[in-house]
Design a protein around this motif. Structure first.
Motif, PDB file in Angstrom:
ATOM      1  N   GLY A  94       0.851  -1.120   0.107  1.00  0.00           N
ATOM      2  CA  GLY A  94      -0.088   0.242  -0.069  1.00  0.00           C
ATOM      3  C   GLY A  94       1.134   1.165   0.029  1.00  0.00           C
ATOM      4  O   GLY A  94       2.109   1.033  -0.226  1.00  0.00           O
ATOM      5  N   SER A  95       0.136   2.553   0.035  1.00  0.00           N
ATOM      6  CA  SER A  95       0.969   3.547   0.096  1.00  0.00           C
ATOM      7  C   SER A  95       0.444   4.791   0.897  1.00  0.00           C
ATOM      8  O   SER A  95       0.844   5.736   0.944  1.00  0.00           O
ATOM      9  N   VAL A  96      -0.236   4.322   1.850  1.00  0.00           N
ATOM     10  CA  VAL A  96      -0.863   5.293   3.069  1.00  0.00           C
ATOM     11  C   VAL A  96      -0.635   4.907   4.413  1.00  0.00           C
ATOM     12  O   VAL A  96      -1.112   3.870   4.850  1.00  0.00           O
ATOM     13  N   ALA A 136       5.905  -3.057   8.875  1.00  0.00           N
ATOM     14  CA  ALA A 136       5.613  -1.706   9.220  1.00  0.00           C
ATOM     15  C   ALA A 136       4.058  -1.455   9.690  1.00  0.00           C
ATOM     16  O   ALA A 136       3.793  -0.312   9.948  1.00  0.00           O
ATOM     17  N   ALA A 137       3.292  -2.524   9.522  1.00  0.00           N
ATOM     18  CA  ALA A 137       1.935  -1.968   9.935  1.00  0.00           C
ATOM     19  C   ALA A 137       1.716  -2.386  11.472  1.00  0.00           C
ATOM     20  O   ALA A 137       2.507  -3.049  12.147  1.00  0.00           O
ATOM     21  N   GLN A 138       0.881  -1.638  12.328  1.00  0.00           N
ATOM     22  CA  GLN A 138       0.581  -1.942  13.619  1.00  0.00           C
ATOM     23  C   GLN A 138      -0.558  -2.767  13.351  1.00  0.00           C
ATOM     24  O   GLN A 138      -1.755  -2.593  12.844  1.00  0.00           O
ATOM     25  N   ALA A 146      -4.128  -9.934   4.212  1.00  0.00           N
ATOM     26  CA  ALA A 146      -3.638  -8.780   4.982  1.00  0.00           C
ATOM     27  C   ALA A 146      -2.580  -7.987   4.093  1.00  0.00           C
ATOM     28  O   ALA A 146      -2.580  -6.543   4.029  1.00  0.00           O
ATOM     29  N   SER A 147      -1.827  -8.727   3.688  1.00  0.00           N
ATOM     30  CA  SER A 147      -0.792  -7.962   2.577  1.00  0.00           C
ATOM     31  C   SER A 147      -1.384  -7.066   1.562  1.00  0.00           C
ATOM     32  O   SER A 147      -0.662  -6.164   0.915  1.00  0.00           O
ATOM     33  N   LEU A 148      -2.505  -7.617   1.099  1.00  0.00           N
ATOM     34  CA  LEU A 148      -3.390  -6.721  -0.023  1.00  0.00           C
ATOM     35  C   LEU A 148      -4.036  -5.646   0.697  1.00  0.00           C
ATOM     36  O   LEU A 148      -3.961  -4.305   0.141  1.00  0.00           O
ATOM     37  N   LEU A 149      -4.303  -5.629   1.835  1.00  0.00           N
ATOM     38  CA  LEU A 149      -4.828  -4.284   2.494  1.00  0.00           C
ATOM     39  C   LEU A 149      -3.748  -3.328   3.055  1.00  0.00           C
ATOM     40  O   LEU A 149      -4.075  -2.147   2.775  1.00  0.00           O
ATOM     41  N   GLU A 172       3.254  -3.218   2.810  1.00  0.00           N
ATOM     42  CA  GLU A 172       4.660  -2.731   3.480  1.00  0.00           C
ATOM     43  C   GLU A 172       4.567  -1.147   3.972  1.00  0.00           C
ATOM     44  O   GLU A 172       5.514  -0.631   4.505  1.00  0.00           O
ATOM     45  N   ALA A 173       3.411  -0.412   3.547  1.00  0.00           N
ATOM     46  CA  ALA A 173       3.489   1.061   3.969  1.00  0.00           C
ATOM     47  C   ALA A 173       2.975   1.232   5.562  1.00  0.00           C
ATOM     48  O   ALA A 173       2.894   2.429   5.656  1.00  0.00           O
ATOM     49  N   GLY A 174       2.582   0.333   6.212  1.00  0.00           N
ATOM     50  CA  GLY A 174       2.218   0.545   7.621  1.00  0.00           C
ATOM     51  C   GLY A 174       0.585   0.803   7.629  1.00  0.00           C
ATOM     52  O   GLY A 174      -0.287   0.261   6.880  1.00  0.00           O
ATOM     53  N   GLY A 175       0.215   1.657   8.586  1.00  0.00           N
ATOM     54  CA  GLY A 175      -1.135   1.533   8.951  1.00  0.00           C
ATOM     55  C   GLY A 175      -1.613   0.653  10.028  1.00  0.00           C
ATOM     56  O   GLY A 175      -0.655   0.158  10.433  1.00  0.00           O
ATOM     57  N   THR A 176      -2.611   0.774  10.363  1.00  0.00           N
ATOM     58  CA  THR A 176      -3.309  -0.099  11.343  1.00  0.00           C
ATOM     59  C   THR A 176      -4.190  -1.107  10.963  1.00  0.00           C
ATOM     60  O   THR A 176      -4.976  -0.785  10.222  1.00  0.00           O
TER      61      THR A 176
END
Length: 416
Positions: free
Chosen positions: A169-171, A192-194, A215-218, A221-225
């Motif tokens: 992702g990117s956000v 990188a995700a919480q 989950a990897s599609l949601l 590597e961009a992070g987020g929760t």
């Protein structure tokens, strides 16, 4: 359909090496109302057995039933249900008094976060079948919400071949919910995700391939929760509507705007009611339509009003022959030969509508961190405006409102 082919489809392995080169059409077929399905059939000889595709998921549930007849049994319409249990939504314990007087007992009770109801699992009275007990409960409390404790199946499988790239992702401030198997929180593509993880079954939270890939599609590597609800675990009763509804209640409690549900199963009164509660509050539920084939009956929760039902296409934009179709299909996304986080590490190639749904959910979640009933229609309209029309002009029962491109990821922010 041969046993070998069924096994291959259950494992997510799509057999192509033996297909004749003539299966690929040299020219396009005119877009007449009946030719979308014909074109898919000609492109993929496996689609000639299209009416049998529904058997794949059912065979998986049948195997689960045969191995666990002490806790599972056959329900109506070949569903699988928990033996001697029914489920109900009630405001409080007082609503159960007439049921307890009739011989029902409370096995489990679960709060549903911010929703105005509680989930109860009831043991049926001695001497009654589960089917008769459900009918009795509905007679005693005709305005109540009662149903079986149905078991739901995942809607896609990982293949065996490893590939080189991962979805990302990117956000970084993304908030999104996932109801599935557990997720491998330490995976390289998810570090990188919480990840807020909770189990909604009898076992501890258990990472598994399906949830990890979704989950990897949601969040990539961009992070987020990511709010990850494991409703399966390792036990035979994993995937019950009890666990699914309780997980939806948790999503309401943490106020996550978009919830991905890559699971399919029968219509259930509790799931229908809770889905309606969530959409009324301004949550967006995104669900896979399933892989039972184009002639199959609608599967749930994707077919409920207000839920975004997502189907799958290949890289040419052609519908997957196994994808379900119907008025409940809202969008399509890539669902074949895509790469997701695999176990124990690295990447794996996957196929199925399970993996189309999170691509749509990620787009919406980036623009809807928390539920907002005033924003939902605008966001769906913005997604429709960016979707590529396919099949018959306008909305249709194969592609819905069109194919969502992953290249447009997170472009809906600011549209409401």
């Amino acid at each position: 359909m041969s046993t070998l082919l069924k096994i291959a489809m259950i494992l997510g392995v799509w057999v192509t090496a033996a297909l004749p080169a003539a299966a690929q059409l040299p020219v396009d077929v005119p877009r007449l109302p009946v030719t979308d399905r014909l074109r898919d059939t000609l492109r993929d000889p496996l689609a000639q057995t299209i009416d049998e595709l529904e058997e794949v998921r059912r065979d998986t549930l049948d195997t689960l039933l045969r191995r666990n007849r002490d806790v599972l049994e056959r329900g109506p319409d070949r569903t699988v249900i928990l033996r001697d249990q029914i489920t109900t939504l009630q405001a409080d314990d007082a609503d159960l008094v007439p049921l307890l007087a009739a011989g029902f007992t409370v096995l489990r009770e679960r709060p549903l976060g911010g929703l105005a109801a509680r989930l109860y699992v009831l043991q049926v009275p001695s001497g009654l079948s589960t089917v008769r007990a459900l009918a009795l409960a509905r007679e005693i409390a005709p305005t109540g919400t009662f149903d079986f404790n149905h078991v739901y199946a995942r809607s896609g499988r990982a293949g065996a071949g490893l590939v080189a790239t991962s979805q990302a992702g990117s956000v970084a401030n993304l908030r999104v919910g996932l109801i599935d198997t557990g997720v491998a929180t330490g995976h390289a593509h998810l570090r990188a995700a919480q990840i807020e993880a909770r189990a909604f079954h009898d076992d501890d939270y258990l990472p598994a391939a399906h949830g990890t890939g979704v989950a990897s599609l949601l969040v990539g590597e961009a992070g987020g929760t990511l709010y990850s609800a494991d409703i399966y675990g390792a036990g035979p009763t994993g995937g019950s509507v009890e666990a699914l509804v309780a997980a939806l209640g948790w999503m309401a409690e943490v106020e996550v705007g978009v919830i991905n549900v890559s699971l399919v199963g029968p219509d259930n009164a509790l799931l229908r009611s809770v889905s309606a509660m969530l959409t009324a509050r301004g949550h967006i539920l995104v669900a896979a339509v399933g892989n039972d084939g184009p002639t199959a009956d609608p599967l749930y929760p994707a077919a409920y009003p207000g839920v975004i039902g997502v189907t799958g296409v290949d890289r040419r934009g052609s519908i997957l022959p196994e994808a379900c179709r119907g008025e409940h299909v809202d969008f399509a996304a890539l669902a074949r030969d895509i790469e997701v986080a695999g176990l124990p590490d690295g990447d794996v190639e996957v196929r199925g509508t399970s993996f189309a749904a999170p691509q749509v959910a990620a787009l919406l979640a980036a623009a809807l961190a928390r539920p907002d009933p005033l924003a939902v229609d605008g966001l769906v309209a913005a997604l429709e405006a960016r979707a590529e029309d396919a099949g018959r002009r306008g909305r249709d029962t194969t592609y819905g409102l069109g194919i969502v491109s992953r290249d447009a990821v997170y472009s809906l922010a600011g549209q409401h």
